[in-house]
Design an enzyme around this catalytic site. Structure first.
Site, mmCIF file in Angstrom:
data_model
loop_
_atom_site.group_PDB
_atom_site.id
_atom_site.type_symbol
_atom_site.label_atom_id
_atom_site.label_comp_id
_atom_site.label_asym_id
_atom_site.label_seq_id
_atom_site.Cartn_x
_atom_site.Cartn_y
_atom_site.Cartn_z
ATOM 1 N N ARG A 23 0.805 -1.221 0.000
ATOM 2 C CA ARG A 23 0.000 0.000 0.000
ATOM 3 C C ARG A 23 0.838 1.272 0.000
ATOM 4 O O ARG A 23 0.346 2.354 -0.288
ATOM 5 C CB ARG A 23 -0.953 -0.028 1.224
ATOM 6 C CG ARG A 23 -2.012 -1.110 1.122
ATOM 7 C CD ARG A 23 -2.694 -1.382 2.462
ATOM 8 N NE ARG A 23 -1.883 -2.257 3.342
ATOM 9 C CZ ARG A 23 -2.278 -2.684 4.543
ATOM 10 N NH1 ARG A 23 -3.465 -2.306 5.023
ATOM 11 N NH2 ARG A 23 -1.503 -3.473 5.258
ATOM 12 N N LYS A 30 9.076 -0.690 3.731
ATOM 13 C CA LYS A 30 8.254 0.225 4.543
ATOM 14 C C LYS A 30 8.937 0.680 5.818
ATOM 15 O O LYS A 30 8.922 1.864 6.148
ATOM 16 C CB LYS A 30 6.900 -0.430 4.857
ATOM 17 C CG LYS A 30 5.988 0.461 5.669
ATOM 18 C CD LYS A 30 4.543 0.011 5.671
ATOM 19 C CE LYS A 30 4.345 -1.266 6.433
ATOM 20 N NZ LYS A 30 2.895 -1.628 6.513
ATOM 21 N N GLY A 88 2.519 -13.676 6.102
ATOM 22 C CA GLY A 88 1.644 -13.197 7.172
ATOM 23 C C GLY A 88 2.397 -12.982 8.474
ATOM 24 O O GLY A 88 3.522 -13.450 8.652
ATOM 25 N N GLY A 149 -7.359 -4.288 12.947
ATOM 26 C CA GLY A 149 -8.063 -5.414 13.534
ATOM 27 C C GLY A 149 -8.935 -4.919 14.688
ATOM 28 O O GLY A 149 -8.494 -4.095 15.481
ATOM 29 N N ASN A 179 -6.776 -3.392 17.631
ATOM 30 C CA ASN A 179 -5.525 -4.069 17.957
ATOM 31 C C ASN A 179 -4.365 -3.183 17.521
ATOM 32 O O ASN A 179 -4.203 -2.897 16.340
ATOM 33 C CB ASN A 179 -5.495 -5.411 17.204
ATOM 34 C CG ASN A 179 -4.125 -6.074 17.234
ATOM 35 O OD1 ASN A 179 -3.322 -5.812 18.116
ATOM 36 N ND2 ASN A 179 -3.887 -6.961 16.268
ATOM 37 N N LYS A 358 32.617 26.138 2.878
ATOM 38 C CA LYS A 358 32.674 24.671 2.762
ATOM 39 C C LYS A 358 34.037 24.170 3.201
ATOM 40 O O LYS A 358 35.053 24.773 2.821
ATOM 41 C CB LYS A 358 32.426 24.268 1.308
ATOM 42 C CG LYS A 358 32.408 22.774 1.102
ATOM 43 C CD LYS A 358 33.007 22.333 -0.228
ATOM 44 C CE LYS A 358 34.517 22.313 -0.191
ATOM 45 N NZ LYS A 358 35.139 21.617 -1.312
HETATM 46 C C1 UD1 Z 1 -1.882 -5.793 11.598
HETATM 47 C C2 UD1 Z 1 -2.821 -6.666 12.416
HETATM 48 C C3 UD1 Z 1 -4.037 -5.833 12.818
HETATM 49 C C4 UD1 Z 1 -3.570 -4.615 13.619
HETATM 50 C C5 UD1 Z 1 -2.523 -3.821 12.846
HETATM 51 C C6 UD1 Z 1 -1.911 -2.777 13.763
HETATM 52 C C7 UD1 Z 1 -2.518 -8.922 11.562
HETATM 53 C C8 UD1 Z 1 -3.082 -9.995 10.738
HETATM 54 N N1 UD1 Z 1 -3.216 -7.788 11.619
HETATM 55 O O1 UD1 Z 1 -2.574 -5.394 10.432
HETATM 56 O O2 UD1 Z 1 -4.928 -6.595 13.611
HETATM 57 O O3 UD1 Z 1 -4.691 -3.780 13.918
HETATM 58 O O4 UD1 Z 1 -1.459 -4.670 12.382
HETATM 59 O O5 UD1 Z 1 -1.001 -1.967 13.086
HETATM 60 O O6 UD1 Z 1 -1.491 -9.100 12.150
HETATM 61 N N2 UD1 Z 1 4.815 -8.344 8.305
HETATM 62 C C9 UD1 Z 1 5.843 -9.251 8.151
HETATM 63 N N3 UD1 Z 1 5.632 -10.361 7.395
HETATM 64 C C10 UD1 Z 1 4.449 -10.613 6.800
HETATM 65 C C11 UD1 Z 1 3.399 -9.686 6.960
HETATM 66 C C12 UD1 Z 1 3.612 -8.550 7.719
HETATM 67 O O7 UD1 Z 1 6.932 -9.067 8.690
HETATM 68 O O8 UD1 Z 1 4.323 -11.658 6.135
HETATM 69 C C13 UD1 Z 1 5.069 -7.131 9.104
HETATM 70 C C14 UD1 Z 1 4.851 -5.852 8.324
HETATM 71 O O9 UD1 Z 1 6.042 -5.429 7.692
HETATM 72 C C15 UD1 Z 1 4.365 -4.877 9.385
HETATM 73 C C16 UD1 Z 1 3.698 -5.773 10.419
HETATM 74 O O10 UD1 Z 1 4.154 -7.079 10.173
HETATM 75 O O11 UD1 Z 1 5.434 -4.168 9.973
HETATM 76 C C17 UD1 Z 1 2.181 -5.725 10.319
HETATM 77 O O12 UD1 Z 1 1.799 -6.119 9.010
HETATM 78 P P1 UD1 Z 1 0.732 -5.309 8.155
HETATM 79 O O13 UD1 Z 1 0.568 -5.963 6.858
HETATM 80 O O14 UD1 Z 1 1.063 -3.859 8.168
HETATM 81 O O15 UD1 Z 1 -0.563 -5.586 9.030
HETATM 82 P P2 UD1 Z 1 -1.856 -4.685 9.178
HETATM 83 O O16 UD1 Z 1 -2.718 -4.900 7.997
HETATM 84 O O17 UD1 Z 1 -1.489 -3.299 9.512
HETATM 85 CA CA CA Z 2 0.361 -2.127 9.446
#
Ligand code: UD1
Ligand code: CA
Length: 471
Positions: A23, A30, A88, A149, A179, A358
């Protein structure tokens, strides 16, 4: 658990930074996007360390190839583990299993939530230790829960599960408890439970599933963050801007409480790594960036840019652009000066309008008043550099040095063709082109500048023309 043994639990912090960040629509991972001058990951790492957790692991993506190294740099001293595929948040945390070996507690959180405070994490950890929960989650109440979440509770208000927005029923979308993405886990339970997480409808394995698992086993707890801003996450550029504006406000508030006068705070930008002394006045439109350190009783701005500079007590820097420079006590810079890396401006020096310095030292009490370029030079004390003088440091191939001794007087429009040295007390007439060294106390004039020519030129001049000239 520590609560049972009564001994301090050794915690490991895990920052999740391996998501795709789709995104953001950016090529930069990120967690490396900066908020107030530091990568988001470094804010998360600082919060974890501020909570007293010194062992830290960062989950980095396999691609791009240099991401892991850069993330390691941002988290300074953390162990980096790679999650080969972004399967995930549950899978991400599982990648850190080995890095957590021997830990008594695991504190896990996102690298994209830089506003979470160490004090809040610490509070959550203590609550987790006290309750003996298997999982404790950080929550927040907000009128704008979108994208996060939602916290689902049973009829008696007990934590039941976290429902991701994509999977939420319409009535669940109405929930305004979210969350924040930070958790405390009992390690033994954690690894075993993580392996059992099934993919969600999206195909990703959700770490949030563990809240439901722990709740079912009667051992899920939560802490509500006092300030909902702490839960703000960054998934796109607009959230990045929002989070940064909140952090800027916090930083400004902190410095004002420390006795710094910010005149129109909203227009003043201070990075997280910068510092300011008391009774310093910062005027509108000013940036204080990177590791800049400003002393006390200074006057900075309006419209000044300081990046990685050191400004000593009592100095003033008006409408100027300064990078990698140091400015001595009670010096005055600007308006409209440019200080580039390696400019060392001594105490009581004046660098004036349209002057650029400089890689040069300018000694105590010297003046570079107007339109000058001083590059690769050593300027002694109490030197006067006349308007429009230039150290011609570049011969088209190489850079050369200029040395100007104490008390020298450089007439307006002098070209100092480097390498060249003006001895202490040496003087040059206006418009001189100095190609050879000038001995201490000597006066040279002309093009090219000569001693012999002095008398004639001075006779022909016919009186004082009002410019900075040796007399
Ligand atoms: C996640 C939570 C959500 C919460 C929110 C808070 C889950 C499924 N959802 O959603 O409930 O409200 O954070 O900010 O956890 N990441 C990895 N590997 C992956 C996927 C993600 O390292 O395979 C890392 C991302 O880089 C990020 C963090 O985990 O820093 C959260 O992932 P992101 O995809 O941003 O989750 P949200 O949709 O924000
Ligand atoms: Ca996030």
């Amino acid at each position: 658990m520590g609560a049972m043994t009564g001994m301090a639990v050794e915690w490991v912090g895990v920052a999740l930074a391996a998501g795709r960040g789709t995104r953001m629509r950016s090529r930069i991972p990120k967690a490396l996007h900066e908020v107030c001058g530091a990568p988001m990951l470094s804010h998360a790492a600082s919060a974890i360390r501020a909570a007293g957790v010194m062992r830290l692991a960062v989950v980095a993506p396999g691609e791009p190839a240099d991401a892991a190294t850069k993330l390691a740099g941002a988290a300074d001293g953390a162990e980096v583990v790679v999650q080969p595929q972004p399967l995930g948040t549950a899978d991400a945390l599982l990648s850190a299993r080995r890095a957590c070996e021997g830990a008594g507690g695991v504190l896990a959180g996102p690298a994209d939530a830089p506003l979470t405070l160490g004090a809040t994490l610490e509070k959550m950890m203590r609550k987790h230790e006290r309750s003996g929960a298997l999982a404790t989650v950080l929550t927040a109440r907000t009128e704008t829960p979108y994208g996060m979440g939602r916290v689902a509770r049973d009829s008696s208000g007990r934590l039941a599960s976290i429902v991701e927005e994509a999977d939420a029923a319409p009535e669940e979308l109405e929930i305004n408890e979210v969350n924040a993405g930070w958790y405390c886990f009992d390690p033994e339970w954690l690894w075993e439970s993580l392996e059992r997480v099934r993919p969600s409808r999206s195909g990703e394995k959700y770490l949030t599933d563990l809240v439901e698992t722990a709740a079912r086993e009667g051992a899920a707890d939560w802490l509500e963050a006092a300030d909902a801003d702490e839960a703000l996450g960054v998934n796109d550029m607009s959230q990045l801007a929002k989070v940064e504006s909140v952090m800027r406000d916090r930083i400004r508030g902190r410095w004002m409480l420390a006795g710094v006068r910010l005149n129109d705070p909203a227009t003043i930008y201070i990075d997280v790594g910068a510092s300011l002394g008391r009774d310093t006045v910062v005027l509108p439109g000013t940036h204080v960036l990177g590791g800049t350190r400003v002393g006390s009783g200074c006057r900075i701005g309006p419209g000044t840019w300081l990046s990685d500079c050191v400004v000593s007590d009592g100095a003033s820097v008006a409408s100027s652009h300064c990078e990698g420079a140091s400015i001595g006590a009670n010096a005055s810079v600007g308006p409209y000066s440019r200080l580039r890396p390696g400019a060392k401006i001594g105490p009581d020096v004046h660098v004036g309008n349209y002057a650029e310095v400089k890689s040069s030292e300018v000694g105590r009490g010297s003046r570079v008043g107007h339109f000058s370029y001083i590059g690769d030079a050593e300027v002694g004390r109490d030197v006067n550099i006349g308007a429009g003088s230039v150290t011609c440091n570049f011969d088209g191939k190489n850079k050369h040095r200029t040395i100007i001794g104490d008390g020298a007087f450089i007439g307006s429009g002098t070209m100092l063709v480097a390498p060249v040295e003006i001895g202490p007390g040496g003087r040059t007439g206006a418009g001189s082109v100095v190609t050879r060294d000038v001995a201490a106390g000597d006066l040279v004039v002309g093009v090219p500048a000569r001693r012999g020519a002095v008398k004639r030129q001075l006779q022909n001049r016919g009186g004082d023309n009002g410019h900075d000239q040796p007399r």
